[in-house]
Enzyme design. Structure first.
Site, mmCIF file in Angstrom:
data_model
loop_
_atom_site.group_PDB
_atom_site.id
_atom_site.type_symbol
_atom_site.label_atom_id
_atom_site.label_comp_id
_atom_site.label_asym_id
_atom_site.label_seq_id
_atom_site.Cartn_x
_atom_site.Cartn_y
_atom_site.Cartn_z
ATOM 1 C CB SER A 1 1.066 2.447 -3.284
ATOM 2 O OG SER A 1 0.848 1.393 -2.360
ATOM 3 C CG ASP A 2 4.572 4.278 2.168
ATOM 4 O OD1 ASP A 2 4.760 3.120 2.583
ATOM 5 O OD2 ASP A 2 5.056 5.275 2.739
ATOM 6 C CB SER A 3 2.417 0.730 4.133
ATOM 7 O OG SER A 3 1.654 -0.200 4.800
#
Ligand code: BGC
Length: 767
Positions: A294-296
């Site tokens: 995932s992204d942050s």
């Protein structure tokens, strides 16, 4: 004017470009461990069979590990010594990497090593031009070699995974992350994506001295509404299949080991929990078999984004959609901690969890972490100091520069005739802005600013006079990254006085070089902008210096169009944010020791009000006047996509096809003669565009379908060949909801920009 013609040096630069890195790929690390596909899977499954739900959740978690912020790191530290941790990001100190790895391997129950990740976007220690600059080189081999250097330095400090390349399509320059992209065109972005993956990873995942690439942000992030970072994205299937997915397909075909899911909504469903995107498209259609991260914070944010009711639902929906690993925002509790509960309540299929864990473990196995979890801390200095890395960075900065204007052949300056030069502007001697965004360690005394580069190149006989001119204004809203906003402590500057002083210096000098643009903290994530003016009082400074009547050269540090208000400055050289050797490269270009050959990877639109305004649009029912879409000003860009000048001129002739017509599925050969009509050697990027006349769907007015950067000696002619076949001619149609290749007529255009006018035609017809 002061002109120096340096044919020999330009040719040397070209040959250096093609041969420099035969040795960079070699590494001091052990040879590849013998792991057949079956063996890898069996090893992963054997571990999974022993894992508790908590240990599985831990492998699916990626913590920021910031230094020095011990409190925020506590969760990661606790997990390291017990359940283990899937991945840590942001640790780049080799001693700390080894310490943390020892904890995981020796103290966690199953002794599973940690995968260390970091944003190595355009270099780790040796900084290369920002990705939009690398793309402007139109030189995939150079880009591959640049990222191979980045990989070698990164692997040396113990990091094995980069969150790069950014394969978003940069069609809206209001969006600050255009700086990380390869621009607006899917064909160019795909070529650069493939090159970067090969550079990072080498020929296979786990090649010694290389790292795992993590192309991002899947998918569509570049199309956020209004160019406003993080806002939602609405894209048709045809936009996605024809424009936004192809670069990811290219990266997957090149072997990318990981993909990062985007964090914004795509057509109403956040990408991190978008099953169609992550499973139907990514896994089933594009054939991706690696690790999806995932992204942050984007699993936690599924709650904020009005998708999931709570963290438990967030983790269930993300995993079921096809996400494997959660990157947790700094200091936040992971949603993944809810996984054991979700498994117990039957909310998530255990097989999907095991599959996600397998993707993580397989990456670790392929990267050789079980055999070689630690690094040789003493080797790091030697790798960083390799002079080939510096040479590569210089070459990349030279080859990425785009010459936008050169009235009266002001450039190159003749170092033998120059007695004095004024070097002016807020970036002329700024290390930070020479390096650009996504460089977290600003302590880089080895970085060469343009002022320093010119000083070294011109020597003591030339009077070099420096003025900062003006300061950059503060952002109205702070950048999301604290590092980006951290400005060095400096004496306040009296700008009125300094502008006067700059004008005085210009008066006293043979010519003035102004280094202008946008500061590093004004671009990239959270760097959206609603104006293209020069920030602060730079325009005033520019106008005042131009007013002296001295020859003025603007060197731009920027990553999107800058509105220079029709300046009368004779020369404009865009150097993006050129990196560690930016100043050396800049001096070489300005003094003719290198010849600019880069081309714009986006359309240089006049105003943010025009965005998006890329070249590959459909022809409307009222095509004429093509530039007259606004009554108050031309809607044509200031410089078209693919544009860039040289210190010489190129001519195109004899465009020919090897046949006039072909059947669906066949190929056609295209050839053109390119001549260097000037008196110096130089590079040209030969570009091929097609236009489909009619068919199942209407197709863009032009589409890039081939390019080659060539070096030609003065007066020389070379034949450049292209080939067009099903890959170039098919497209995804909203009419059939599938791929089609039409039997129809095509025009093709070849030249040095998207405005190329040399034209030929062919038919795809039943034979
Ligand atoms: C960015 C990603 C980046 C991550 C880790 C996020 O905010 O969108 O591109 O890889 O942070 O730094």
């Amino acid at each position: 004017m002061m002109v120096c013609r340096s044919k020999a040096k330009a040719l040397i630069a070209f040959f250096a470009a093609t041969t420099l890195f035969t040795s960079v790929a070699t590494a001091s690390e052990p040879a590849r461990h013998d792991s057949s596909e079956k063996n890898i899977r069996e090893r992963a499954d054997a571990l999974i069979a022993q894992m508790t739900p908590d240990e599985k959740a831990a492998q699916l978690t990626q913590f920021f590990y910031l230094q020095p912020v011990p409190a925020a790191n506590k969760a990661a530290l606790d997990a390291l010594g017990s359940t283990g941790v899937g991945s840590l990001l942001f640790v780049t100190d080799p001693v700390e990497v080894n310490r943390l790895q020892h904890m995981a391997v020796e103290k966690s129950r199953l002794h599973i090593p940690v995968l260390f990740g970091f944003d190595v976007i355009h270099g780790l220690h040796t900084i290369f031009p920002v990705p939009i600059g690398l793309a402007a080189s139109w030189d995939p081999k150079l880009v591959e070699q640049s990222q191979a250097v980045a990989a070698r330095e990164t692997r040396a400090v113990g990091v094995q995974w980069t969150f790069a390349p950014n394969l978003d399509i940069g069609r809206d320059p209001r969006w600050g992350r255009i700086v990380e992209t390869a621009g607006e065109d899917p064909y160019l972005v795909s070529a650069m994506g493939r090159a970067q993956v090969l550079g990072f990873q080498g020929n296979y995942l786990g090649q010694p001295g290389r790292i795992m690439a993590g192309p991002k942000h899947f998918a569509g992030y570049g199309a956020s509404l209004g160019g406003r970072d993080w806002d939602e994205v609405q894209l048709s299937d045809s936009d996605l299949w024809n424009v936004h997915f192809p670069p990811f397909k290219a990266a997957i075909d090149a072997g990318a080991g990981a993909i990062m899911a985007a964090y914004m909504h795509l057509n109403g469903v956040p990408a991190a929990a978008n099953r169609w995107l992550l499973t139907d498209v990514l896994r089933k259609s594009l054939g991706f078999e690696g690790l999806v991260g995932s992204d942050s914070g984007s699993v936690n944010k599924l709650v904020v984004q009005n998708l999931a009711a709570d963290k438990k639902e967030a983790v269930v929906r993300a995993l079921v959609a096809g996400l494997d690993m959660e990157m947790v925002d700094p200091g936040q509790a992971p949603s993944m901690a809810q996984l054991p509960g979700a498994l117990a309540s039957g909310d998530i299929p255990p097989d999907r969890v095991d599959e996600a864990v397998r993707h993580v473990l397989e990456a670790k196995i392929r990267l050789g972490l079980f055999e070689n979890p630690y690094i040789d801390e003493k080797a790091v200095g030697r790798v960083f100091a390799d002079p080939q890395h510096r040479a590569a960075a210089r070459l990349a900065a030279e080859r990425s520069a785009v010459l936008l204007k050169n009235e009266g052949n002001l450039l190159p300056l003749d170092p033998h005739r120059i007695r004095s030069l004024a070097v002016i502007g807020p970036f002329a001697d700024s290390v930070r802005d020479t390096l650009g965004p996504w460089v977290f360690d600003q302590n880089k005394p080895e970085a060469v600013t343009l002022f320093a580069g010119l000083k070294a190149a011109l020597g003591p006989k030339v009077a070099l006079r420096y003025s900062e001119g003006v300061r950059m204004p503060k952002r109205l809203f702070p950048s999301p990254s604290a590092t980006a906003d951290k400005m060095p402590d400096r004496q306040p500057l009296d700008e009125d006085q300094e502008i006067k002083r700059a004008v005085e210096l210009a008066h006293q000098s043979d010519a003035a070089v102004l280094v202008l643009g946008e500061a590093t903290n004004m671009i990239s994530e959270g760097g959206s902008r609603s104006s293209f003016d020069l920030p602060g009082r730079q325009q005033e400074l520019l106008d005042a210096v131009v007013g002296t009547g001295k020859p003025v050269i603007i060197v731009l540090y920027s990553a999107r169009p800058i509105d220079l208000k029709g300046t009368r400055a004779a020369a404009i050289l865009d150097m993006w944010y050129p990196g560690t050797e930016g100043g050396t490269a800049g001096a070489n270009l300005l003094l003719g020791n290198a010849v600019p050959g880069g081309k714009l990877p986006f359309s240089w639109i006049r105003s943010p009000a025009h965005a998006p305004n890329y070249y590959g649009q459909l022809i409307s029912h009222k095509p004429q006047p093509v530039q007259g879409r606004y009554w108050n000003e031309s809607s044509a860009p200031n410089y078209p996509f693919g544009f860039g000048l040289s210190y010489t001129d190129f001519g195109y002739s004899n465009l020919r096809l090897d046949r006039a017509s072909m059947a669906v599925g066949e190929r056609i050969g295209v050839s053109v003669d390119v001549t260097n009509k000037g008196r110096v050697a130089g590079d040209e990027v030969v570009q091929l565009y097609i236009h489909q006349r009619h068919g199942t769907s209407a197709r863009p007015v032009r589409e890039l379908k081939g390019f080659q950067r060539i070096t030609l000696g003065a007066g020389k002619t070379r034949t450049v060949n292209f080939s067009l076949g099903p890959d170039e001619l098919r497209y995804w149609s909203d009419a059939t909801k599938g791929w089609v290749q039409d039997e129809t007529g095509f025009d093709l255009f070849v030249g040095g920009s998207s405005a190329a006018d040399l034209k030929a035609s062919f038919e795809v017809a039943r034979q």
